[in-house]
Design an enzyme around this catalytic site. Structure first.
Site, PDB file in Angstrom:
ATOM      1  N   GLY A 179     -12.641   0.595  44.970  1.00  0.00           N
ATOM      2  CA  GLY A 179     -11.763   0.416  46.127  1.00  0.00           C
ATOM      3  C   GLY A 179     -11.587  -1.032  46.530  1.00  0.00           C
ATOM      4  N   ALA A 180     -11.732  -1.276  47.825  1.00  0.00           N
ATOM      5  CA  ALA A 180     -11.551  -2.612  48.382  1.00  0.00           C
ATOM      6  C   ALA A 180     -12.789  -3.478  48.238  1.00  0.00           C
ATOM      7  CB  ALA A 180     -11.170  -2.512  49.858  1.00  0.00           C
ATOM      8  N   LYS A 222     -13.414   0.704  39.181  1.00  0.00           N
ATOM      9  CA  LYS A 222     -12.875   0.084  40.396  1.00  0.00           C
ATOM     10  C   LYS A 222     -13.502   0.762  41.617  1.00  0.00           C
ATOM     11  CE  LYS A 222      -9.059   1.482  38.772  1.00  0.00           C
ATOM     12  NZ  LYS A 222      -7.652   1.938  38.721  1.00  0.00           N
ATOM     13  N   ARG A 247      -4.671  13.138  38.984  1.00  0.00           N
ATOM     14  CA  ARG A 247      -3.750  13.656  39.995  1.00  0.00           C
ATOM     15  C   ARG A 247      -4.042  15.146  40.166  1.00  0.00           C
ATOM     16  NH1 ARG A 247      -3.455   9.057  40.601  1.00  0.00           N
ATOM     17  NH2 ARG A 247      -1.639   7.665  40.612  1.00  0.00           N
ATOM     18  N   GLU A 267       2.901   4.561  34.159  1.00  0.00           N
ATOM     19  CA  GLU A 267       3.006   3.739  32.954  1.00  0.00           C
ATOM     20  C   GLU A 267       4.134   2.715  33.055  1.00  0.00           C
ATOM     21  OE1 GLU A 267       1.110   7.634  32.270  1.00  0.00           O
ATOM     22  OE2 GLU A 267       3.080   7.065  33.054  1.00  0.00           O
ATOM     23  N   GLY A 300      -3.411   0.715  41.723  1.00  0.00           N
ATOM     24  CA  GLY A 300      -4.198   0.910  40.511  1.00  0.00           C
ATOM     25  C   GLY A 300      -3.438   0.534  39.255  1.00  0.00           C
ATOM     26  N   ASP A 301      -2.155   0.859  39.225  1.00  0.00           N
ATOM     27  CA  ASP A 301      -1.317   0.486  38.079  1.00  0.00           C
ATOM     28  C   ASP A 301      -1.185  -1.032  37.992  1.00  0.00           C
ATOM     29  OD1 ASP A 301      -0.892   3.243  37.769  1.00  0.00           O
ATOM     30  OD2 ASP A 301       0.896   3.165  39.049  1.00  0.00           O
TER      31      ASP A 301
END
Length: 329
Positions: free
Chosen positions: A232-233, A230, A173, A44, A261-262
């Site tokens: 990935g690439a 999302k 996580r 965050e 990602g953040d």
């Protein structure tokens, strides 16, 4: 649509734990390191720092221990232009700590955060004046994993009568969910938020391999006004209601993926706060993610403003051909 609340005046408020972070210097396996570099790490606060980089008024609200690591975290986040007036000091609990262990198959992270100051946060935090005037409250799936009080905080933040919009990065996580079902907790939380960000691989890990494409994730999470998946690439797809908008990722020379990602979340949210079209907001997400990918730390400098402006306005062919420069070490 509930996301109209997003456009009202006010700051973005990011709530969640930030820890001190130790990483080998130079990068390499932790068990072979002679030196460790001290940094900070928190999903965050990463988002808050990148939002500040984009010129968005932002606060980070959390708790830290009354210790050197806590003071370092405060100083680093404040130095990035983030308002930290809502950060509490806990005299009895420590600041959390993580260690990064880079290897051939990616970076493993070892947490030392049990009983940390931030894990003692409760729903009463939402009554603080530094939260009450938020236009957008940003949370992640890390927080409900930290303690029952933190879980209750996120539940209350998502109550139907909230005055602010909520963005929720699923941010699974696995190490934080030992003995508990992250899938059963994170799905209903995400489905109640206004804006949700999740990786396609992350969704598959949580909710099953049958989620083979972004549309399948949208079918699983119909609640958010905006859902970003999302891949990935390859690309990121934003669903605004039932409509899908997909933007391919940029080519980036990667140093370390942690924090990307953040950064993407902050870029995308900053676009929405500036009322940019969703495709441009996705491009801003990709450009911000490139900043994190090019450095060993979680937070890196944004591309030059002229580069950002050019690529936001670029045609599809130019965008697809763009490469974001050499790694920054």
């Amino acid at each position: 649509m509930s996301t109209r609340r997003l456009l009202r005046p006010g700051p973005v408020v990011c709530v969640g734990e930030t820890m001190a972070a130790l990483a080998p210097d130079p990068l390499g396996p932790l068990d072979a390191a002679d030196l460790l570099r001290v940094d900070i790490a928190g999903a965050e606060s990463n988002v808050a720092l990148y939002l500040a980089d984009h010129g968005i008024t932002v606060r980070w609200v959390s708790a830290l221990g009354d210790d050197p690591f806590g003071r370092r975290v405060r100083e680093r986040v404040a130095a990035g232009g983030v308002d930290i007036s809502g950060v509490r000091t806990d005299p009895d609990r420590p600041t959390g700590l993580l260690l990064k262990d880079p290897g051939r198959n990616g970076t493993r992270v070892h947490y030392h955060r049990r009983g940390s100051a931030a894990s003692a946060l409760t729903p009463e935090l939402l009554d603080d004046p530094t939260v009450a005037d938020a236009a957008l409250l940003h949370l992640s799936g890390i927080t409900p994993a930290l303690s029952s009080g933190c879980h209750a905080l996120v539940e209350r933040a998502l109550r139907p009568d909230r005055s602010y919009s909520v963005s929720f990065d699923v941010n699974h996580r696995p190490a934080l969910w030992s003995g508990r079902s992250a899938a059963d907790v994170l799905r209903p939380l995400a489905d109640r938020a206004d804006i949700v960000l999740v990786g396609l691989d992350e969704a598959q890990d949580l909710w099953g391999d049958a989620l083979t494409d972004p549309r399948a994730v949208r079918d699983l999470l119909p609640g958010p006004g905006i859902l970003v998946v999302k891949d990935g690439a390859r690309a990121a797809t934003a669903f605004v209601g039932p409509d899908a908008h997909s933007v391919p990722a940029l080519t980036v020379r990667v140093v370390e993926p942690v924090g990307a990602g953040d950064a993407f979340a902050a870029g995308f949210l900053s676009g929405l706060m500036r009322q940019l079209p969703v495709e441009r907001s996705l491009r801003l997400g990709h450009l911000s993610a490139a900043s994190a990918l090019r450095v060993a730390a979680d937070h890196g400098p944004l591309p030059d403003p002229a580069v950002i402006a050019t690529l936001l306005d670029a045609d599809e062919t130019t965008w697809r051909a763009a490469t974001i420069g050499s790694p920054l070490r």
